[in-house]
Scaffold this active site. Sequence first.
Site, PDB file in Angstrom:
ATOM      1  N   HIS A 207      55.812  86.096  50.744  1.00  0.00           N
ATOM      2  CA  HIS A 207      55.097  85.096  51.541  1.00  0.00           C
ATOM      3  C   HIS A 207      55.119  85.584  52.993  1.00  0.00           C
ATOM      4  O   HIS A 207      56.074  86.232  53.410  1.00  0.00           O
ATOM      5  CB  HIS A 207      55.864  83.778  51.404  1.00  0.00           C
ATOM      6  CG  HIS A 207      55.206  82.577  52.010  1.00  0.00           C
ATOM      7  ND1 HIS A 207      55.229  82.322  53.361  1.00  0.00           N
ATOM      8  CD2 HIS A 207      54.528  81.548  51.451  1.00  0.00           C
ATOM      9  CE1 HIS A 207      54.594  81.186  53.594  1.00  0.00           C
ATOM     10  NE2 HIS A 207      54.159  80.697  52.462  1.00  0.00           N
TER      11      HIS A 207
ATOM     12  N   ASP B 100      64.542  84.730  49.693  1.00  0.00           N
ATOM     13  CA  ASP B 100      63.672  83.594  49.982  1.00  0.00           C
ATOM     14  C   ASP B 100      63.610  82.743  48.719  1.00  0.00           C
ATOM     15  O   ASP B 100      62.929  83.091  47.753  1.00  0.00           O
ATOM     16  CB  ASP B 100      62.291  84.120  50.389  1.00  0.00           C
ATOM     17  CG  ASP B 100      61.258  83.005  50.507  1.00  0.00           C
ATOM     18  OD1 ASP B 100      61.589  81.839  50.219  1.00  0.00           O
ATOM     19  OD2 ASP B 100      60.112  83.326  50.890  1.00  0.00           O
TER      20      ASP B 100
ATOM     21  N   GLN C 289      60.680  78.974  46.287  1.00  0.00           N
ATOM     22  CA  GLN C 289      60.087  78.598  44.997  1.00  0.00           C
ATOM     23  C   GLN C 289      61.114  78.598  43.871  1.00  0.00           C
ATOM     24  O   GLN C 289      60.758  78.388  42.705  1.00  0.00           O
ATOM     25  CB  GLN C 289      58.940  79.558  44.633  1.00  0.00           C
ATOM     26  CG  GLN C 289      57.777  79.536  45.593  1.00  0.00           C
ATOM     27  CD  GLN C 289      57.052  78.195  45.626  1.00  0.00           C
ATOM     28  OE1 GLN C 289      57.196  77.357  44.733  1.00  0.00           O
ATOM     29  NE2 GLN C 289      56.269  77.984  46.667  1.00  0.00           N
TER      30      GLN C 289
ATOM     31  N   LYS D  55      59.604  71.039  49.258  1.00  0.00           N
ATOM     32  CA  LYS D  55      59.208  71.557  47.940  1.00  0.00           C
ATOM     33  C   LYS D  55      60.156  71.075  46.844  1.00  0.00           C
ATOM     34  O   LYS D  55      60.001  71.424  45.677  1.00  0.00           O
ATOM     35  CB  LYS D  55      59.175  73.087  47.954  1.00  0.00           C
ATOM     36  CG  LYS D  55      58.099  73.675  48.883  1.00  0.00           C
ATOM     37  CD  LYS D  55      57.997  75.166  48.697  1.00  0.00           C
ATOM     38  CE  LYS D  55      57.418  75.871  49.900  1.00  0.00           C
ATOM     39  NZ  LYS D  55      55.946  75.786  49.974  1.00  0.00           N
TER      40      LYS D  55
ATOM     41  N   CYS E 129      49.214  82.244  51.675  1.00  0.00           N
ATOM     42  CA  CYS E 129      50.091  82.900  52.644  1.00  0.00           C
ATOM     43  C   CYS E 129      50.639  84.211  52.106  1.00  0.00           C
ATOM     44  O   CYS E 129      51.806  84.554  52.353  1.00  0.00           O
ATOM     45  CB  CYS E 129      51.246  81.995  53.065  1.00  0.00           C
ATOM     46  SG  CYS E 129      50.712  80.494  53.869  1.00  0.00           S
TER      47      CYS E 129
HETATM   48  C1  LIG Z   1      57.982  81.947  48.660  1.00  0.00           C
HETATM   49  C2  LIG Z   1      57.809  81.116  49.885  1.00  0.00           C
HETATM   50  N1  LIG Z   1      58.441  81.461  51.022  1.00  0.00           N
HETATM   51  C3  LIG Z   1      58.334  80.732  52.134  1.00  0.00           C
HETATM   52  C4  LIG Z   1      57.565  79.597  52.185  1.00  0.00           C
HETATM   53  C5  LIG Z   1      57.475  78.847  53.483  1.00  0.00           C
HETATM   54  O1  LIG Z   1      58.070  77.611  53.382  1.00  0.00           O
HETATM   55  P1  LIG Z   1      57.926  76.558  54.577  1.00  0.00           P
HETATM   56  O2  LIG Z   1      56.471  76.459  54.878  1.00  0.00           O
HETATM   57  O3  LIG Z   1      58.492  75.298  53.994  1.00  0.00           O
HETATM   58  O4  LIG Z   1      58.711  77.062  55.719  1.00  0.00           O
HETATM   59  C6  LIG Z   1      56.874  79.207  51.022  1.00  0.00           C
HETATM   60  C7  LIG Z   1      56.022  78.012  50.975  1.00  0.00           C
HETATM   61  O5  LIG Z   1      55.081  77.778  51.662  1.00  0.00           O
HETATM   62  C8  LIG Z   1      57.000  79.986  49.858  1.00  0.00           C
HETATM   63  O6  LIG Z   1      56.348  79.655  48.749  1.00  0.00           O
END
Ligand SMILES: Cc1ncc(COP(=O)(O)O)c(C=O)c1O
Lengths: 406, 140
Positions: A121, A198, A201, A224, A362
């Site tokens: 991401h 990370d 998910q 999430k 993203c």
């Molecule tokens: C794998 C992953 N990393 C990071 C994020 C970023 O999370 P957040 O927008 O809650 O900071 C997301 C979700 O948008 C994600 O799916």
Amino acid sequence: MKTVEEIRRDFPILSLKVNGRPLVYLDNAASSQKPIQVLNAYCRFCESRYANVHRGVHTLAETATGDYEEARKTLADLVQADARGVVFTRGTTESINLVAQSYGRKFIKHGQAILMTPMEHHANLVPWQVLARAVGAELRFWPLNQDGTLDMVEGRKLLDARVAMVAVAHVSNVLGTINPVREIVEMAHRVGAKVLVDGAQAAPHMPVNLSEIGADFYAFSGHKMCGSTGIGVLYGRPEILEDMDPFMTGGEMIREVWLDHATWNEIPHKFEAGTPPITEAISIAAAARYLQEIGMDWIHAHDTMLTARAWELLAAEPGVTLYGPAGERGALVTFNVAGVHPHDLAALLDRDGIAIRAGHHCAQPLHRWLGVQATARASFYLYNTPEEVDALLEGVRAAKKVLQLV
Amino acid sequence: MSDIYGEILLDHYRLPRNKGRLEHPTLSVEGVNPLCGDELTLDLEFDGQRLKDIRFSGKGCAISVASASMLTEALKGKTVEEIERWIGVFREFIRTGRAPDGVELGDLLALEGISKLPVRVKCATLPWSALEEAISRYRG
Ligand SMILES: Cc1ncc(COP(=O)(O)O)c(C=O)c1O
């Protein structure tokens, strides 16, 4: 044990009608809905226990501080980690930026390397790009197999003594790949590299045992996992957090302040400058308790059942291309329908009350690797049903018909 | 949601008018939709102040393709001045969902519902933004 019907009744929004049709919410990878238990916990806290934390000595300051620190323990318990290593942040994105800045600027040196994967991401990619430019580090990318899993043979070759940090998703938000993070941590530690996982998910969907995975850093978001927005977790191994510089500075994170300098509070408070997201911490803790009551094993099995059904149905549908590994995967399916732009698909499904995500999610570099501009993604959670998966397939068929491809 | 996927829009999507490239364009411009990365190219051939021919190419969603198709149909043969007036009319139409008084929009009226879909507005305006750039470049 609650049935799915009973779980659904916990989520007020699920009785909503969208465009005259019952809502079918399949955009859980973007954000999840909130159960009444979480909403009530938030309300009750604000009604009878709220004040700023770690400041006053009056009654409410004490109850609020107690609840806030209790929330930290609840989150530590969810991922089986030491609560001293649990830092509340604004979410996964801030958690990763914190590590890139506070750890990276101090410990990652010119000529060292940061190893990532092409499936990250943007939140686990761009902070490392910025850091690498600032300190003169090299960026390396762990190659993928054709099916979107990590090529463990080629990856191992990139993991030499120059690698200072490995940053990898536990579960890909596009491919659904579940990466072997425990094995990666072992490999990385053998060459002296640190690992950030990370978990955005993963933590909401499956049991996560950080004492077993051994990651140095683990990040995830409250919104999430049935909690509110504006809060997330960074877990960092306490001995590493001790050595890191603060991320932001100001109130709460200090021990003593003089006019020209200051000393830092102990961890994890050193990384929580200013009034923290107190009500959000109550919300994420209520969410963690709700999920644990249902059982992370049950949630993972339920997600897996729905995902397998969606994969099977869509794979059999003419014109549908699925992305990522076919077997064990995270709670989502990403796909394209020949001749149907993902944004049209999402808009046409919306007419039937079905919410999915369309776009690059993203992860632009990953879409370049896949050779497409955009994809459609349906993602599942504890309150989704097999009938909703069937509705998705019907919606895909209807969309093809509207655009007259069948 | 008001239904944007009406027959006129779908007709322009399935059978886009003036799709393809021009052999001798006076100029070509590209537009990118930040929402999805869709790219669109406009080829324009001018004869003095008149737009003699126009074609569009690229892949996109039904809304951006139909919007491009309608644009080419509405503007082929118009003068630079007329085109500039049309750009203003279209922008106001997309913002408000209503045609300015006394303007016959023709098929473009199929995009009426877009003003209520803020995310998709970018899809509908993509070819118009490219056109605007083309005109300002042609004017020099
Ligand atoms: C794998 C992953 N990393 C990071 C994020 C970023 O999370 P957040 O927008 O809650 O900071 C997301 C979700 O948008 C994600 O799916």
